[in-house]
Write an enzyme that holds these catalytic residues in place. Structure first.
Site, mmCIF file in Angstrom:
data_model
loop_
_atom_site.group_PDB
_atom_site.id
_atom_site.type_symbol
_atom_site.label_atom_id
_atom_site.label_comp_id
_atom_site.label_asym_id
_atom_site.label_seq_id
_atom_site.Cartn_x
_atom_site.Cartn_y
_atom_site.Cartn_z
ATOM 1 N N ARG A 84 4.999 -0.570 -0.452
ATOM 2 C CA ARG A 84 5.352 0.493 -1.392
ATOM 3 C C ARG A 84 6.477 1.389 -0.877
ATOM 4 O O ARG A 84 6.574 1.651 0.321
ATOM 5 C CB ARG A 84 4.117 1.344 -1.696
ATOM 6 C CG ARG A 84 3.078 0.595 -2.509
ATOM 7 C CD ARG A 84 1.768 1.373 -2.613
ATOM 8 N NE ARG A 84 0.852 0.685 -3.528
ATOM 9 C CZ ARG A 84 0.076 -0.343 -3.168
ATOM 10 N NH1 ARG A 84 0.100 -0.801 -1.924
ATOM 11 N NH2 ARG A 84 -0.709 -0.922 -4.063
ATOM 12 N N HIS A 109 6.502 -4.117 -3.723
ATOM 13 C CA HIS A 109 6.845 -5.526 -3.496
ATOM 14 C C HIS A 109 8.119 -5.979 -4.203
ATOM 15 O O HIS A 109 8.204 -7.096 -4.716
ATOM 16 C CB HIS A 109 5.687 -6.424 -3.918
ATOM 17 C CG HIS A 109 4.475 -6.318 -3.044
ATOM 18 N ND1 HIS A 109 4.532 -5.931 -1.727
ATOM 19 C CD2 HIS A 109 3.156 -6.593 -3.299
ATOM 20 C CE1 HIS A 109 3.301 -5.954 -1.215
ATOM 21 N NE2 HIS A 109 2.463 -6.343 -2.139
ATOM 22 N N HIS A 180 2.734 -13.216 1.299
ATOM 23 C CA HIS A 180 1.530 -12.586 0.748
ATOM 24 C C HIS A 180 0.395 -13.603 0.554
ATOM 25 O O HIS A 180 -0.327 -13.544 -0.441
ATOM 26 C CB HIS A 180 1.866 -11.911 -0.575
ATOM 27 C CG HIS A 180 0.971 -10.765 -0.927
ATOM 28 N ND1 HIS A 180 -0.372 -10.923 -1.214
ATOM 29 C CD2 HIS A 180 1.214 -9.426 -1.035
ATOM 30 C CE1 HIS A 180 -0.913 -9.761 -1.507
ATOM 31 N NE2 HIS A 180 0.036 -8.826 -1.400
ATOM 32 N N ASP A 252 -6.816 -1.969 2.916
ATOM 33 C CA ASP A 252 -5.483 -2.181 2.358
ATOM 34 C C ASP A 252 -4.547 -1.235 3.102
ATOM 35 O O ASP A 252 -3.964 -0.318 2.523
ATOM 36 C CB ASP A 252 -5.467 -1.912 0.854
ATOM 37 C CG ASP A 252 -4.194 -2.427 0.177
ATOM 38 O OD1 ASP A 252 -3.365 -3.050 0.874
ATOM 39 O OD2 ASP A 252 -4.030 -2.194 -1.040
ATOM 40 N N GLU A 320 -0.311 -9.415 6.360
ATOM 41 C CA GLU A 320 1.097 -9.351 5.987
ATOM 42 C C GLU A 320 1.898 -8.676 7.096
ATOM 43 O O GLU A 320 1.796 -7.466 7.290
ATOM 44 C CB GLU A 320 1.252 -8.572 4.687
ATOM 45 C CG GLU A 320 0.483 -9.163 3.507
ATOM 46 C CD GLU A 320 0.373 -8.170 2.374
ATOM 47 O OE1 GLU A 320 1.419 -7.834 1.767
ATOM 48 O OE2 GLU A 320 -0.753 -7.704 2.108
#
Length: 365
Positions: A84, A109, A180, A252, A320
């Site tokens: 982000r 993304h 991803h 996350d 990631e």
């Protein structure tokens, strides 16, 4: 090949360009299939401790499924900027660049038509290696500069999926690539990933605000659900009342990777995952300073995978490798600005092996 994964289902014309399925393999049983649409890693077959090959990444049975917003990031190449960017804007040389707002008021993304939705030129180098090339034009999703991009995927004889990223620009611009893929080492998504044992080489992580943008300074993982330094089950603290876990319904978050230890190629060790039943082990090495752990918290069963199973929460995990989220607006973070006289280069390696795990080890955590 699984009966649910047919090459014909991946043949299409998207934006007047041909889309199809490509395969690479090594001599030890690893096999990967990619689409040149978004460079999606569709399937990755890896042997278990008994030598049985199974697919260890989430994916869909046709190219049409990847057009659905729910599947748009599964196994995809993410760019120009992974993760982000706050307020969908940044400054370069005192000039503001406004990006696509595709995550509330923020940019995620690469925007609505990020690299995950582009059709890439593919070149099969040999049986074990494929290369994708393309150009993101000046102004694409709001980014400055014509960005020439190349990504090479190779299945090595050391049983690793090695990803080498390269880019060059004609104007200063921000670049942050990642893959991803959602992994599930049980194979064919037989179970969720809560019993997977995870180690992350990080003393610090970034807490996030309501918009999942890092806030304040990195915090120590010690004494929190984010402490994976010595290893624990992914599910051990995933229902914790910790405010950051409750906010995201799981993990996350970006972890600040330690610079040591390093692997044979000089890449920093990022993470290790072991699945007790199959014995599959995944080691991650990278040139990147950060690692986003995402545990598929927002799957709701409505997305149907390759093996006829709806994807529920915690059916897969992402590791990631990346520069930190919102780096263009955080002078204290590692820089992501690419200048015309420089080349962007980044390497990540997902290396597979097997290990027999005893019942005593299974109950350790």
């Amino acid at each position: 090949m699984s009966a649910d994964l047919k090459t014909i289902n991946f043949n299409a014309v998207v934006n007047d360009k041909k889309v199809t399925l490509f395969t690479i393999r090594n001599s030890h049983g690893l096999e990967a299939k990619f689409s040149n649409y978004g460079q999606h890693l569709i399937a990755l077959w890896v042997p278990d401790k008994e030598g049985n090959r199974e697919d260890v990444v989430l994916g869909c049975p046709s190219i049409d499924d990847y057009m659905d917003e729910k599947a748009q990031y599964l196994g995809a190449f993410i760019g120009r900027y992974a993760n982000r960017i706050s307020e969908a804007a940044f400054f370069i040389d005192n000039k503001m660049y406004r990006l696509q707002k595709n995550n509330g008021k923020n940019h995620l993304h690469g925007g609505y038509f990020g690299f995950n939705k582009k059709v890439w030129e593919a070149e099969q180098i040999d049986d074990s290696k494929i290369q994708f090339n393309g150009i993101s034009m000046d102004g694409d999703q709001g980014y400055p500069g014509n960005l020439e991009t190349r990504v090479e995927y190779m299945l090595t004889e050391e049983n690793a999926l090695q990803i080498d990223y390269w880019a060059r620009t004609d104007k200063p611009t921000h670049v942050n690539f990642t893959n991803h893929s959602f992994f599930n080492l049980t194979g064919n998504t037989k179970n969720n990933i809560l019993s997977h044992e995870l180690i992350i080489n990080a003393d610090f992580y970034h807490p996030v605000n309501q918009n999942l943008i890092p806030k304040g300074l990195a915090q120590k993982v010690k004494g929190t659900p984010f402490d994976f330094r010595t290893g624990k089950r992914i599910g051990k603290d995933i229902l914790s009342e910790h405010d950051q876990i409750a906010l995201c319904k799981g993990y996350d978050h970006n972890f600040v990777l330690g610079k040591e230890p390093k692997g044979k190629q000089g890449l920093r060790f990022a993470a290790k995952v072991t699945e007790p039943e199959s014995g599959r082990v995944l080691d991650v090495f990278t040139t990147e300073p950060g690692l986003q752990l995402f545990t598929g918290n927002y799957f709701d069963g409505s997305l149907k995978g390759k093996y006829g199973k709806g994807y529920d929460p915690y059916i897969g995990f992402c590791l990631e490798t990346q520069h930190f989220p919102n780096s263009p607006n955080r002078p204290d973070f590692p820089k992501t600005l690419l200048h015309p006289d420089r080349e962007y280069r980044s390497t990540t390696m997902y290396r597979f092996s097997t290990s027999a795990v005893s019942d005593k080890d299974k109950s350790k955590h």
